[in-house]
Design an enzyme around this catalytic site. Structure first.
Site, PDB file in Angstrom:
ATOM      1  N   LYS A  45      25.286   5.247  -1.320  1.00 53.01           N
ATOM      2  CA  LYS A  45      23.963   4.730  -1.703  1.00 53.01           C
ATOM      3  C   LYS A  45      23.265   4.102  -0.495  1.00 53.01           C
ATOM      4  O   LYS A  45      23.912   3.816   0.525  1.00 53.01           O
ATOM      5  CB  LYS A  45      24.129   3.698  -2.819  1.00 53.01           C
ATOM      6  CG  LYS A  45      24.908   2.452  -2.405  1.00 53.01           C
ATOM      7  CD  LYS A  45      25.248   1.566  -3.596  1.00 53.01           C
ATOM      8  CE  LYS A  45      26.061   0.361  -3.154  1.00 53.01           C
ATOM      9  NZ  LYS A  45      26.612  -0.373  -4.303  1.00 53.01           N
TER      10      LYS A  45
ATOM     11  N   ARG B   5      25.647  -7.630 -14.507  1.00 54.93           N
ATOM     12  CA  ARG B   5      24.617  -6.732 -13.973  1.00 54.93           C
ATOM     13  C   ARG B   5      24.413  -5.522 -14.872  1.00 54.93           C
ATOM     14  O   ARG B   5      23.314  -5.121 -15.153  1.00 54.93           O
ATOM     15  CB  ARG B   5      25.018  -6.299 -12.561  1.00 54.93           C
ATOM     16  CG  ARG B   5      23.971  -5.546 -11.812  1.00 54.93           C
ATOM     17  CD  ARG B   5      24.304  -5.386 -10.341  1.00 54.93           C
ATOM     18  NE  ARG B   5      25.435  -4.490 -10.101  1.00 54.93           N
ATOM     19  CZ  ARG B   5      25.845  -4.132  -8.888  1.00 54.93           C
ATOM     20  NH1 ARG B   5      25.224  -4.591  -7.812  1.00 54.93           N
ATOM     21  NH2 ARG B   5      26.882  -3.327  -8.726  1.00 54.93           N
TER      22      ARG B   5
ATOM     23  N   TYR C 182       7.226 -15.721  20.403  1.00 58.59           N
ATOM     24  CA  TYR C 182       6.380 -16.487  19.486  1.00 58.59           C
ATOM     25  C   TYR C 182       6.914 -17.898  19.273  1.00 58.59           C
ATOM     26  O   TYR C 182       8.122 -18.098  19.132  1.00 58.59           O
ATOM     27  CB  TYR C 182       6.297 -15.779  18.131  1.00 58.59           C
ATOM     28  CG  TYR C 182       5.508 -14.491  18.184  1.00 58.59           C
ATOM     29  CD1 TYR C 182       4.148 -14.493  18.504  1.00 58.59           C
ATOM     30  CD2 TYR C 182       6.118 -13.272  17.914  1.00 58.59           C
ATOM     31  CE1 TYR C 182       3.432 -13.307  18.546  1.00 58.59           C
ATOM     32  CE2 TYR C 182       5.409 -12.089  17.952  1.00 58.59           C
ATOM     33  CZ  TYR C 182       4.053 -12.110  18.271  1.00 58.59           C
ATOM     34  OH  TYR C 182       3.349 -10.944  18.316  1.00 58.59           O
TER      35      TYR C 182
ATOM     36  N   MET D 292       8.167  -7.906  16.287  1.00 62.89           N
ATOM     37  CA  MET D 292       8.208  -6.701  15.451  1.00 62.89           C
ATOM     38  C   MET D 292       8.892  -5.524  16.154  1.00 62.89           C
ATOM     39  O   MET D 292       9.720  -4.833  15.553  1.00 62.89           O
ATOM     40  CB  MET D 292       6.788  -6.298  15.036  1.00 62.89           C
ATOM     41  CG  MET D 292       6.784  -5.197  13.997  1.00 62.89           C
ATOM     42  SD  MET D 292       5.144  -4.613  13.573  1.00 62.89           S
ATOM     43  CE  MET D 292       4.491  -5.981  12.642  1.00 62.89           C
TER      44      MET D 292
END
Ligand SMILES: *Cc1c(COP(=O)(O)O)cnc(C)c1O
Length: 380
Positions: free
Chosen positions: A39, A137, A267, A316
């Site tokens: 998955k 779940r 940043y 990014m």
């Protein structure tokens, strides 16, 4: 002039390592059937190339999250039956039946619907009963007494064949006593279900990687290895040194500059140089799945033979590293981020996460390069 550009960041996947890791699981339990779990893009390694490598490894199922992933296996001509681990929407069930995919049943509503759809299609569908033994779940919440009406109802459903009973452990890597109790409960439930079913249960399964590594579950006969398939052990275990990590993450230095003392890097200027510093700019960022939470945690980048600490925040598309002590580092140099010097588990520890999240966060912008490359998968 032909246009040429070097990859700024990429992943290398060793498909033989994945086959090897599956073999470790197989050798530990030679009689158990196998459902390697692929998955979420095979935990970031790439769904179809990994599935194709596993397809002829003598496996019974490929574990996928949902119908969309099962469909991709079908279209890639993978022969192994997909096993859809998560719940499906009502409008997806017809496709499941038509393709003979393995799916779980967690409620009477689903059971009735599968029976009606299978009857209309003139098919007998092989499905798995999910039991909730603590995960909260999916699955039926039940005691041994609740099993009776469930199985009585099943007896009136000639178009459903229960080929397996499954459960899932929420704390196999955290709570041994709870998990052992859960395994015992599952064993009792499956025994009382199988006594009442017209045909013997083919599969009983609850162990994912941690369940396989840490516990004996003698009543079960199908394993669902995920993380260990990719070479990472969620528990300290005797198998740990035998596993081979299948994924390496690389980037490239794009620029090297000299910054004076007292200069901010990235940043927020969380990091400020305290000496004249050679700073390498590297072409990977959080858009590729490198978490911002790694800032200030001492993440090491290997450039050639040198280790360079990351400086400041992850941006990014770029990160910065201190290469003052590696004067030969230059634009174009390869940077190893996940590899021999630092594992996905190490990165998880640094950022306060788990290796499953680190791997599955690796983004689609990163080309996956396969070795050996049989399928001619995208090489950008
Ligand atoms: C994801 C998943 C697995 C595989 O888990 P790992 O811990 O990665 O081995 C097995 N079973 C189910 C139901 C899952 O959802």
């Amino acid at each position: 002039m032909p246009q040429r550009s070097s990859l700024r960041a990429w992943i290398e996947v060793d498909l033989e390592a994945i086959a090897h890791n599956l073999d470790i699981v197989h050798q530990a339990h030679p009689d158990a059937a196998l459902m390697p779990v692929v998955k979420a893009e095979a935990y970031g390694h790439g769904l179809c190339p990994v599935a194709r490598r596993l397809d002829d490894c003598g496996i019974d199922f490929l574990g996928v999250a949902n119908v969309g992933e099962a469909r991709r296996l079908l279209h890639a001509d993978i022969r192994t039956r997909p096993f859809i681990l998560g719940p499906s929407f009502a409008h997806e069930r017809e496709e499941i039946i038509q393709n003979g995919w393995a799916a779980t049943i967690s409620s009477m509503e689903e059971m009735e619907h599968y029976e009606a759809l299978s009857a209309a299609a003139g098919k007998i569908s092989s499905l798995h009963l999910a039991l909730d033994t603590g995960m909260g779940r999916e699955g039926f919440c039940c005691t041994s007494e609740d099993v009776e009406p469930l199985v009585d109802r099943l007896a009136q459903m000639p178009h459903i064949h229960i080929e397996g009973v499954m459960s899932h452990c929420p704390s196999a890597d955290e709570d041994v006593a709870f998990t052992q109790a859960q395994i015992a409960h599952f064993d009792a439930l499956t025994s009382s279900i199988s006594e009442r079913l017209p045909r013997p249960l083919r599969y009983r399964h609850l162990a994912a990687s941690a369940g396989f590594l840490g516990y004996e579950a003698p009543g079960t006969n199908l394993l669902r290895p995920g993380l260990i398939l990719y070479g990472i052990s969620p528990l300290a275990s005797v198998y740990e040194s035998l596993l081979r990590p299948a994924l390496r993450l690389y980037s490239r230095v794009t620029l090297v500059r000299e910054l004076p003392a007292g200069h901010g890097v990235s940043y927020g200027s969380d990091f400020v140089t305290t000496r004249p510093t050679r700073v390498a700019t590297i072409g990977i960022g959080y858009a590729d799945g490198l978490s911002r939470q790694l800032a200030g945690k001492g993440m090491q980048l290997r450039i050639g033979e040198h280790l360079a600490p990351m400086l400041g925040r992850v941006t990014m598309d770029q990160i910065m590293a201190d290469v003052t002590d590696s004067p030969d580092v230059a634009s174009g140099d390869v940077v190893e981020i996940i590899g021999d010097h630092q594992s996905a588990k190490d990165l998880a520890r640094l950022r306060g996460s788990i290796p499953w999240e680190v791997l599955t966060n690796l983004g689609p912008r990163l080309p996956r390069l396969y070795s050996p490359n049989k399928g001619g998968e995208s090489q950008d």
